[in-house]
Design a protein around this motif. Structure first.
Motif, PDB file in Angstrom:
ATOM      1  N   LEU A  61     -47.853  24.050  -9.138  1.00 13.34           N
ATOM      2  CA  LEU A  61     -47.366  23.057 -10.098  1.00 13.34           C
ATOM      3  C   LEU A  61     -47.261  23.628 -11.508  1.00 13.34           C
ATOM      4  O   LEU A  61     -46.430  23.166 -12.304  1.00 13.34           O
ATOM      5  CB  LEU A  61     -48.292  21.838 -10.084  1.00 13.34           C
ATOM      6  N   GLU A  62     -48.078  24.619 -11.834  1.00 10.08           N
ATOM      7  CA  GLU A  62     -48.000  25.249 -13.144  1.00 10.08           C
ATOM      8  C   GLU A  62     -46.632  25.882 -13.392  1.00 10.08           C
ATOM      9  O   GLU A  62     -46.221  26.069 -14.541  1.00 10.08           O
ATOM     10  CB  GLU A  62     -49.063  26.360 -13.270  1.00 10.08           C
ATOM     11  N   ARG A  63     -45.931  26.197 -12.331  1.00 11.81           N
ATOM     12  CA  ARG A  63     -44.631  26.866 -12.444  1.00 11.81           C
ATOM     13  C   ARG A  63     -43.481  25.880 -12.347  1.00 11.81           C
ATOM     14  O   ARG A  63     -42.357  26.241 -12.000  1.00 11.81           O
ATOM     15  CB  ARG A  63     -44.541  27.956 -11.372  1.00 11.81           C
ATOM     16  N   GLY A  69     -52.756  17.133 -14.310  1.00  7.84           N
ATOM     17  CA  GLY A  69     -54.162  17.143 -14.692  1.00  7.84           C
ATOM     18  C   GLY A  69     -55.015  17.444 -13.480  1.00  7.84           C
ATOM     19  O   GLY A  69     -54.842  16.823 -12.419  1.00  7.84           O
ATOM     20  N   LEU A  70     -55.932  18.384 -13.613  1.00  9.57           N
ATOM     21  CA  LEU A  70     -56.769  18.840 -12.497  1.00  9.57           C
ATOM     22  C   LEU A  70     -58.242  18.677 -12.846  1.00  9.57           C
ATOM     23  O   LEU A  70     -58.680  19.070 -13.927  1.00  9.57           O
ATOM     24  CB  LEU A  70     -56.464  20.310 -12.193  1.00  9.57           C
ATOM     25  N   GLU A  81     -64.130  24.135 -17.474  1.00  8.90           N
ATOM     26  CA  GLU A  81     -63.409  24.516 -16.262  1.00  8.90           C
ATOM     27  C   GLU A  81     -63.086  23.310 -15.394  1.00  8.90           C
ATOM     28  O   GLU A  81     -62.153  23.344 -14.584  1.00  8.90           O
ATOM     29  CB  GLU A  81     -64.248  25.498 -15.437  1.00  8.90           C
ATOM     30  N   ARG A  82     -63.839  22.235 -15.540  1.00  8.85           N
ATOM     31  CA  ARG A  82     -63.675  21.064 -14.674  1.00  8.85           C
ATOM     32  C   ARG A  82     -62.474  20.199 -15.047  1.00  8.85           C
ATOM     33  O   ARG A  82     -62.079  19.334 -14.262  1.00  8.85           O
ATOM     34  CB  ARG A  82     -64.945  20.199 -14.736  1.00  8.85           C
ATOM     35  N   ILE A  83     -61.914  20.398 -16.222  1.00  4.81           N
ATOM     36  CA  ILE A  83     -60.824  19.544 -16.709  1.00  4.81           C
ATOM     37  C   ILE A  83     -59.737  20.445 -17.269  1.00  4.81           C
ATOM     38  O   ILE A  83     -59.958  21.144 -18.261  1.00  4.81           O
ATOM     39  CB  ILE A  83     -61.310  18.569 -17.806  1.00  4.81           C
ATOM     40  N   ARG A  84     -58.568  20.429 -16.662  1.00  2.27           N
ATOM     41  CA  ARG A  84     -57.481  21.258 -17.181  1.00  2.27           C
ATOM     42  C   ARG A  84     -56.148  20.559 -16.996  1.00  2.27           C
ATOM     43  O   ARG A  84     -55.972  19.726 -16.104  1.00  2.27           O
ATOM     44  CB  ARG A  84     -57.489  22.632 -16.527  1.00  2.27           C
ATOM     45  N   VAL A  85     -55.226  20.915 -17.842  1.00  2.03           N
ATOM     46  CA  VAL A  85     -53.837  20.455 -17.737  1.00  2.03           C
ATOM     47  C   VAL A  85     -52.973  21.694 -17.616  1.00  2.03           C
ATOM     48  O   VAL A  85     -52.958  22.535 -18.515  1.00  2.03           O
ATOM     49  CB  VAL A  85     -53.426  19.611 -18.956  1.00  2.03           C
ATOM     50  N   GLY A  86     -52.295  21.811 -16.479  1.00  5.62           N
ATOM     51  CA  GLY A  86     -51.601  23.058 -16.210  1.00  5.62           C
ATOM     52  C   GLY A  86     -52.610  24.184 -16.135  1.00  5.62           C
ATOM     53  O   GLY A  86     -53.640  24.071 -15.467  1.00  5.62           O
ATOM     54  N   ASP A  88     -54.237  25.243 -18.757  1.00  2.00           N
ATOM     55  CA  ASP A  88     -55.077  25.146 -19.952  1.00  2.00           C
ATOM     56  C   ASP A  88     -56.318  24.295 -19.718  1.00  2.00           C
ATOM     57  O   ASP A  88     -56.217  23.104 -19.373  1.00  2.00           O
ATOM     58  CB  ASP A  88     -54.274  24.555 -21.114  1.00  2.00           C
ATOM     59  N   LEU A  89     -57.487  24.901 -19.929  1.00  2.00           N
ATOM     60  CA  LEU A  89     -58.731  24.160 -19.878  1.00  2.00           C
ATOM     61  C   LEU A  89     -58.828  23.267 -21.106  1.00  2.00           C
ATOM     62  O   LEU A  89     -58.295  23.593 -22.176  1.00  2.00           O
ATOM     63  CB  LEU A  89     -59.929  25.107 -19.865  1.00  2.00           C
ATOM     64  N   ILE A  90     -59.491  22.132 -20.963  1.00  2.00           N
ATOM     65  CA  ILE A  90     -59.753  21.298 -22.123  1.00  2.00           C
ATOM     66  C   ILE A  90     -60.580  22.102 -23.122  1.00  2.00           C
ATOM     67  O   ILE A  90     -61.453  22.890 -22.738  1.00  2.00           O
ATOM     68  CB  ILE A  90     -60.483  19.995 -21.714  1.00  2.00           C
ATOM     69  N   GLN A  91     -60.288  21.943 -24.404  1.00  2.00           N
ATOM     70  CA  GLN A  91     -61.059  22.630 -25.427  1.00  2.00           C
ATOM     71  C   GLN A  91     -62.473  22.052 -25.508  1.00  2.00           C
ATOM     72  O   GLN A  91     -62.661  20.832 -25.354  1.00  2.00           O
ATOM     73  CB  GLN A  91     -60.368  22.511 -26.784  1.00  2.00           C
ATOM     74  N   LEU A  92     -63.437  22.917 -25.745  1.00  2.00           N
ATOM     75  CA  LEU A  92     -64.823  22.458 -25.814  1.00  2.00           C
ATOM     76  C   LEU A  92     -65.002  21.405 -26.893  1.00  2.00           C
ATOM     77  O   LEU A  92     -65.705  20.406 -26.692  1.00  2.00           O
ATOM     78  CB  LEU A  92     -65.753  23.643 -26.069  1.00  2.00           C
ATOM     79  N   THR A  93     -64.369  21.588 -28.043  1.00  2.00           N
ATOM     80  CA  THR A  93     -64.503  20.606 -29.124  1.00  2.00           C
ATOM     81  C   THR A  93     -63.952  19.248 -28.703  1.00  2.00           C
ATOM     82  O   THR A  93     -64.512  18.207 -29.046  1.00  2.00           O
ATOM     83  CB  THR A  93     -63.768  21.089 -30.384  1.00  2.00           C
ATOM     84  N   GLU A  94     -62.854  19.260 -27.939  1.00  2.00           N
ATOM     85  CA  GLU A  94     -62.264  18.004 -27.495  1.00  2.00           C
ATOM     86  C   GLU A  94     -63.140  17.327 -26.440  1.00  2.00           C
ATOM     87  O   GLU A  94     -63.339  16.103 -26.476  1.00  2.00           O
ATOM     88  CB  GLU A  94     -60.859  18.249 -26.942  1.00  2.00           C
TER      89      GLU A  94
END
Length: 410
Positions: A61-63, A69-70, A81-86, A88-94
């Protein structure tokens, strides 16, 4: 480590204990207006192979232009690592800010750490406006927090076997019923071959709920896969069928994207090649008897009976509630040796306890205070083992080694 950066917001999982149930998630999601509920989800259940199936699906799906959202678990190094879009991992600050913003909600509904992370994931997916979700079941299925998500038209199963019996039931049939309970009316359900008892329950559940069950064969050798291990051909076949099941939902994934994604996928800790102090090692998260059986078969294909006996050096960390005896019976050949080390921050099997139950292993099992101590002891012998030592038994151990930079992925 990034995991430590959230220690003030996420209590250790073992402090809360296992607390399965859907009511807390239903109440919390309703209070937030059911975030992301307008997006369909592929839910991935089973005992082994869930993360690999998710990774194959996500890599394809990334391609594409499909914004996905995974959610996966557990993580190796970072909660992110548990939350990513495409890709990209969610940023720690977010992630940290989401947990802070939802802290009162967590408290009101007494959410577990896993549920807190899942609520953050749904909110994140809503905010960035994903098109599709891929949800890896944490434990079981019937009462797993991912099952609280309301729109799961595609259900993909990894192999189902005996694990977590203390939570899911004492038999393969009981465990399968817990996992099959994720199947909702009208869903498309996909699985590779299962044990007969498992297959029968999946078939009966699908018939009862008017769901369509599709059995798939392992992908042929003409498919290049980025994950090692013969079992990954089964996982990839399930992922392929799940992607094809998206077509009626309006998501057509080009075959080129699937083949390229499958060939380039990476999923750490799954027969992964790595280096320790320049020496080769391999890492695998096998932590239950079914996974141990697959790993042993991968390392020891059909051998010529006249060939020299295979000798494998193991470094094994196994949590105290796991079926260590059964695992070692599957993994250990007479010429093998194994260093038994603790899983960091978890109650673990010790070499003495294993030998007490199987005295014949006294010459094969060694005790070490850590995986690093075991590796140093091996290195002091002068000649590095060939094939390379294999570190297995717990993803927590592998995550600790990678997170502290003690091993480096190749």
């Amino acid at each position: 480590m990034a995991s430590d950066a959230l220690a003030d917001l996420l209590p250790r999982f073992d402090q809360r204990g296992m607390d399965l149930g859907l009511e807390r998630m239903h109440r919390a999601m309703a209070e937030l207006g059911w975030p992301a509920r307008q997006r369909p989800a592929i839910q991935v259940a089973g005992t082994n192979g869930k993360g690999s199936i998710c990774s194959f699906i996500a890599a394809a799906l990334e391609r594409t232009a499909i914004k996905t959202g995974l959610t996966t678990s557990p993580h190796l190094v970072s909660w992110c690592e548990r939350i990513r879009v495409g890709a990209d991992l969610i940023q720690l600050t977010e992630l940290r800010q989401l947990l802070i913003d939802q802290a009162a909600l967590h408290q009101r509904h007494q959410l577990t750490p896993f549920e807190q992370l899942l609520m953050a994931a749904f909110s994140h997916f809503e905010h960035v406006d994903v098109d599709l979700l891929v949800l890896e079941v944490g434990l079981g299925g019937r009462l797993d927090a991912t099952t609280a998500y309301p729109w799961r038209p595609v259900i993909a199963f990894g192999s189902i076997g005996l694990d977590h019996r203390e939570h899911l039931g004492p038999s393969l049939e009981a465990i399968t019923r817990e996992k099959a309970a994720v199947i909702n009316p009208g869903a498309t359900v996909i699985s590779a071959a299962q044990e007969p008892a498992v297959a029968a329950i999946l078939e009966a559940t699908c018939q009862d709920r008017n769901a369509t069950l599709q059995w798939v064969e392992p992908l042929a050798d003409t498919w290049a896969l980025g994950l090692a291990g013969a079992w990954q051909r089964r996982n990839a076949a399930v992922a392929l069928a799940a992607l094809q099941a998206l077509i009626p939902l309006g998501f057509a994934v080009p075959s080129e994207a699937i083949r390229t994604g499958f060939a380039r996928v990476r999923w750490p800790g799954r027969l992964q090649r790595a280096r320790w102090n320049g020496h080769p090692v391999r890492l695998d998260g096998a932590h239950n008897p079914p996974a141990a059986r697959e790993l042993a078969q991968e390392l020891r294909p059909e051998q010529d009976s006249t060939a020299q006996p295979h000798s494998q050096c193991w470094i094994l960390a196994i949590q105290a509630h796991k079926q260590a005896i059964e695992m070692l019976e599957l993994l250990l050949d007479p010429a093998d040796e194994a260093w038994i080390v603790p899983v960091p921050d978890h109650n673990s099997w010790r070499a003495e306890a294993l030998i007490a139950q199987r005295p014949a292993w006294s010459g094969q099992l060694h005790a070490a205070a850590s995986a690093e101590d075991a590796l140093n002891a091996i290195a002091q012998r002068g000649r590095w083992p060939e094939p390379e030592p294999l570190i297995a038994g717990s993803l927590y151990l592998i995550g600790d080694l990678l997170g502290r930079g003690l091993v480096a992925a190749e």
